[in-house]
Design an enzyme around this catalytic site. Structure first.
Site, PDB file in Angstrom:
ATOM      1  N   ASP A 138       0.794  -1.226   0.000  1.00  0.00           N
ATOM      2  CA  ASP A 138       0.000   0.000   0.000  1.00  0.00           C
ATOM      3  C   ASP A 138       0.832   1.284   0.000  1.00  0.00           C
ATOM      4  O   ASP A 138       0.562   2.197  -0.795  1.00  0.00           O
ATOM      5  CB  ASP A 138      -0.956  -0.040   1.197  1.00  0.00           C
ATOM      6  N   ALA A 166      -5.002   2.534  -0.325  1.00  0.00           N
ATOM      7  CA  ALA A 166      -4.863   2.019  -1.695  1.00  0.00           C
ATOM      8  C   ALA A 166      -5.377   0.587  -1.791  1.00  0.00           C
ATOM      9  O   ALA A 166      -6.062   0.229  -2.756  1.00  0.00           O
ATOM     10  CB  ALA A 166      -3.401   2.095  -2.137  1.00  0.00           C
ATOM     11  N   ASP A 167      -5.053  -0.244  -0.810  1.00  0.00           N
ATOM     12  CA  ASP A 167      -5.575  -1.610  -0.791  1.00  0.00           C
ATOM     13  C   ASP A 167      -7.097  -1.613  -0.771  1.00  0.00           C
ATOM     14  O   ASP A 167      -7.748  -2.367  -1.498  1.00  0.00           O
ATOM     15  CB  ASP A 167      -5.061  -2.343   0.453  1.00  0.00           C
ATOM     16  N   LYS A 168      -7.665  -0.774   0.083  1.00  0.00           N
ATOM     17  CA  LYS A 168      -9.114  -0.834   0.294  1.00  0.00           C
ATOM     18  C   LYS A 168      -9.900  -0.244  -0.870  1.00  0.00           C
ATOM     19  O   LYS A 168     -10.957  -0.778  -1.242  1.00  0.00           O
ATOM     20  CB  LYS A 168      -9.470  -0.163   1.628  1.00  0.00           C
ATOM     21  N   ALA A 171      -9.957  -2.854  -3.415  1.00  0.00           N
ATOM     22  CA  ALA A 171     -10.968  -3.868  -3.102  1.00  0.00           C
ATOM     23  C   ALA A 171     -12.357  -3.429  -3.549  1.00  0.00           C
ATOM     24  O   ALA A 171     -13.116  -4.202  -4.145  1.00  0.00           O
ATOM     25  CB  ALA A 171     -10.958  -4.169  -1.605  1.00  0.00           C
TER      26      ALA A 171
END
Length: 392
Positions: A138, A166-168, A171
């Site tokens: 991230d 960024a990860d979320k 997703a």
């Protein structure tokens, strides 16, 4: 009552956060998700506070899934994955580019096995390009996408958002793309591959306000960076956030603070006027807010319809009156690990409700049951276990 994605079957080969969170959202909406892990398990199992082999973070992004642990380096492991591909509507993976091909399960091979399969691939920078071989987490994506540049510190230096933003957002982007691909397949019968790069998702997410000074191809008059327009305000017993983008909001806020004189000052009834005459209202707002408790401020915000909210500590977010009224925080029974708090699905469906999924699986917890459901015999399952293809 079944969720909106009831009947959809998903094989989740992903790990960490971006892929698992996407499939957890789909599981909350009724999809059947089988999480496939290596014998060593998803690294997030050990990240943060945990009980047994399930950390709080792992539980949050893997709830409601069945757990299967197989060794894809064995012939038996590949046989099991092949059967899963035949069974599934969707396959999700977030390995480095080329990994699925090396395993013998690239998008083309999976399409040959199951022409109706949606193949969703999540990568850091994309399947190709100069950065394709860089390992990505991230913070790296925050840096490259410009998110860090919008989070300047007191010295004007870029800094990181202290969550996996960024990860979320990747997703969320992947989950929406998967449902769109399923909708297209429903209408046309055509399946497809989906590629979601964390860089692409983060840059698109940051663009509307983070990049507004760089949007017009022909230069336009610059505007203060969005992040510079916001701050937290010190109250008597904590902090609050306020907003006044619209003129009516400034007037409501002034009234909430007991400053009818400022509410009536027509010089301040435009954004430009508030910027020009900031010294005429900002110090007064600072003093009025500092003289009130957060409860007193909230009472004023509510009565006048002003933009404002208390700054909640992480430990007391669940106790906020609106959070409690919305019943956002729920508890999920994890057996020997006890109850675990989670946020319920944010979207509320009037006919097909989404519900927080059940417990996140222990490593390989449902392996034998999953394989039996795929049609493997007891003898075949025992053979897989014996050769190390099936773990748990």
């Amino acid at each position: 009552m079944a969720g909106p994605l009831a009947g959809i079957k998903i094989v989740d080969l992903s790990q960490i956060v971006s892929g698992p969170m996407a499939t957890a959202l789909l599981a909350d909406q009724g999809a059947e998700v089988i999480k496939v892990e290596s014998p060593g398990g998803d690294p997030v199992r050990t990240l943060g506070p945990r009980k047994g082999d399930r950390s709080a973070m792992f539980i949050a992004v893997n709830r409601g899934k069945q757990g299967l642990a197989i060794d894809l380096k064995t012939r038996g492991g590949r046989t099991i994955l092949e059967r899963l591909v035949l069974w599934a509507d969707v396959l999700v993976e977030n390995f480095r580019p080329g990994t699925m091909e090396r395993l013998g399960f690239g998008a083309e091979r999976c399409a040959e096995l199951n022409p109706q399969l949606i193949f969703a691939s999540i990568t850091g920078f994309g399947p190709d390009g100069p950065y394709r071989n860089i390992r990505v987490y991230d913070p790296v994506v925050q840096a490259v996408s410009g998110i860090a540049a919008t989070q300047v510190d007191a010295k004007g230096q870029p800094s990181l958002v202290r969550t996996l933003v960024a990860d979320k957002v990747t997703a969320l982007t992947a989950a929406q793309a998967i449902t769109a691909a399923l909708f297209h397949r429903e209408r046309t019968g055509e399946a497809q591959r989906i590629d979601v790069a964390m860089l692409d998702a983060a840059l698109a997410f940051n663009w509307p306000e983070g990049m507004y000074n760089h949007s017009f191809v022909e230069p336009a008059a610059p505007f203060p960076e969005y992040g510079a327009l916001g701050r937290l305000w010190q109250a008597a017993d904590g902090q609050v956030a306020i907003g006044m983008m619209q003129d009516v909001e400034f007037i409501a806020l002034a009234r909430a603070l007991g400053r009818e004189d400022l509410a009536a000052d027509t010089r301040l009834h435009t954004v430009g006027g508030r910027l020009q005459y900031r010294d005429d209202w900002a110090p007064a707002f600072t003093s009025e807010i500092a003289a009130r408790t957060m409860d007193e401020l909230m009472e004023g915000f509510i009565s006048e319809g002003a933009v404002g909210g208390r700054v909640n500590d992480s430990a007391n977010v669940a106790d906020d009156p609106q959070v409690m009224f919305n019943e956002i925080v729920v508890e999920i029974d994890h057996g020997a690990a006890g109850a675990v708090r989670a946020a319920r699905p944010a979207a509320r469906f009037g006919v097909t409700p989404a519900l927080a999924g059940g417990a996140a699986p222990a490593l390989g917890e449902h392996g034998r049951a999953v394989l039996a459901g795929l049609g493997f015999s007891a003898a075949e399952i025992a053979g897989f276990a014996g050769e190390g293809a099936l773990v748990g």
